[in-house]
Design an enzyme around this catalytic site. Structure first.
Site, PDB file in Angstrom:
ATOM      1  N   HIS A 150       7.911 -24.608  -0.442  1.00  0.00           N
ATOM      2  CA  HIS A 150       8.808 -24.573  -1.587  1.00  0.00           C
ATOM      3  C   HIS A 150       9.721 -25.851  -1.841  1.00  0.00           C
ATOM      4  O   HIS A 150       9.673 -26.532  -0.619  1.00  0.00           O
ATOM      5  CB  HIS A 150       9.475 -23.216  -1.964  1.00  0.00           C
ATOM      6  CG  HIS A 150       8.611 -22.140  -2.300  1.00  0.00           C
ATOM      7  ND1 HIS A 150       8.022 -21.370  -1.217  1.00  0.00           N
ATOM      8  CD2 HIS A 150       8.220 -21.738  -3.403  1.00  0.00           C
ATOM      9  CE1 HIS A 150       7.543 -20.389  -1.934  1.00  0.00           C
ATOM     10  NE2 HIS A 150       7.672 -20.445  -3.135  1.00  0.00           N
TER      11      HIS A 150
ATOM     12  N   LYS B  46      15.348 -24.314  -2.288  1.00  0.00           N
ATOM     13  CA  LYS B  46      15.091 -23.065  -2.349  1.00  0.00           C
ATOM     14  C   LYS B  46      15.996 -22.524  -1.154  1.00  0.00           C
ATOM     15  O   LYS B  46      15.834 -22.822  -0.123  1.00  0.00           O
ATOM     16  CB  LYS B  46      13.546 -22.672  -2.261  1.00  0.00           C
ATOM     17  CG  LYS B  46      13.412 -20.988  -2.291  1.00  0.00           C
ATOM     18  CD  LYS B  46      11.701 -20.685  -2.313  1.00  0.00           C
ATOM     19  CE  LYS B  46      11.844 -19.381  -2.358  1.00  0.00           C
ATOM     20  NZ  LYS B  46      12.099 -18.497  -3.393  1.00  0.00           N
TER      21      LYS B  46
END
Length: 266
Positions: free
Chosen positions: A155, A159
């Site tokens: 990600h 995040k």
């Protein structure tokens, strides 16, 4: 027209949901951000999110933001949800929540609070194709024990939680199917794999919306099943699909995206 209040309205997912919702005929009637957000008091038009003169509120004005809403749609933080969800429930508003990073007891607390009050959909990943992938993974129960399984997820660098909520859902599913009793999040030095452990590895880099890959390797062959998100709109569309579904539910309860896709509910 379904009216929604979006919490986390200035975040990556919040802005995407608002954009997709406006283009698909939903009405944005509330927008909420963290108490220290520099945009509080400005309109969504002034913030460049969409062409609506709707003010961005902080949590202290959550009731005002929710007043006209049918559904509270939230992609925020566990801390925000633990504060906001009780207020949402008190106002008898339906919920679609994609927030991840909860401790197990925190999530159970919210589910207990919501389940007898309002219809809600809680999901770590609203991508419809990702949830199809989860259904496919259930067939792993048929493989012999010689096949070992690893999960790799990637990600964007902003995040906060690792592994992702989706990776944890995959890990829980595979552990139940295959009898894994231990999760390993990385290896260093001398660290051979043992039979009862599942590898779950996380990468955080750049602006990656989301990649989840399950590697299934036997002694002589392997297969990988990968889901790649190339736009956050994939999650936004799934969330809006859940909004439409939860509006049809009369029976209180915490539902899953699987309920939404299967059309079950009350």
């Amino acid at each position: 027209m379904i009216r929604i209040c979006v919490a986390g309205a200035t975040g990556r997912m919040g802005k995407t949901i608002i954009s997709e919702a406006v283009s698909r005929g939903f009405e944005i009637v509330g927008a909420v951000a963290s108490p220290n957000n520099p945009g509080l008091g400005k309109t969504l038009r002034e913030l460049g999110i969409c062409d609506i003169d709707l003010p961005l509120h902080g949590p202290s004005k959550l009731r005002e933001a929710l007043e006209r809403a049918d559904v509270y749609v939230s992609f925020t933080t566990p801390e925000a949800e633990l504060s906001n969800i009780p207020e949402v429930v008190n106002m008898n508003k339906r919920i679609v929540m994609g927030t991840t990073g909860f401790a197990k007891e925190q999530l159970e607390k919210l589910k207990s609070l919501v389940s007898s009050k309002v219809p809600a959909v809680f999901a770590p990943n609203f991508s419809l194709s990702m949830n199809l992938m989860l259904k496919m993974l259930k067939s792993l129960v048929h493989l012999p024990e010689e096949y070992e399984i690893s999960i790799v997820e990637a990600h964007h660098s902003g995040k906060r939680d690792a592994p992702s909520g989706t990776a944890l859902s995959i890990a829980n599913l595979i552990s139940a199917l295959r009898g894994y009793t231990r999760v390993v999040h990385g290896r260093e030095g001398v660290s051979p794999r043992i039979r009862d452990e599942l590898e779950v590895l996380s990468v955080r880099a750049g602006g990656i919306p989301g990649i989840h890959e399950v590697i299934i390797a036997g002694p002589y062959d392997m297969i990988s099943i990968r889901h790649t998100s190339f736009s956050r709109s994939a999650f936004a569309l799934g969330a809006l699909y859940a909004v439409e579904w939860v509006m049809k539910q009369e029976r209180p309860g915490v539902y899953s995206i699987d309920d939404v896709l299967s059309g079950s509910g009350g």
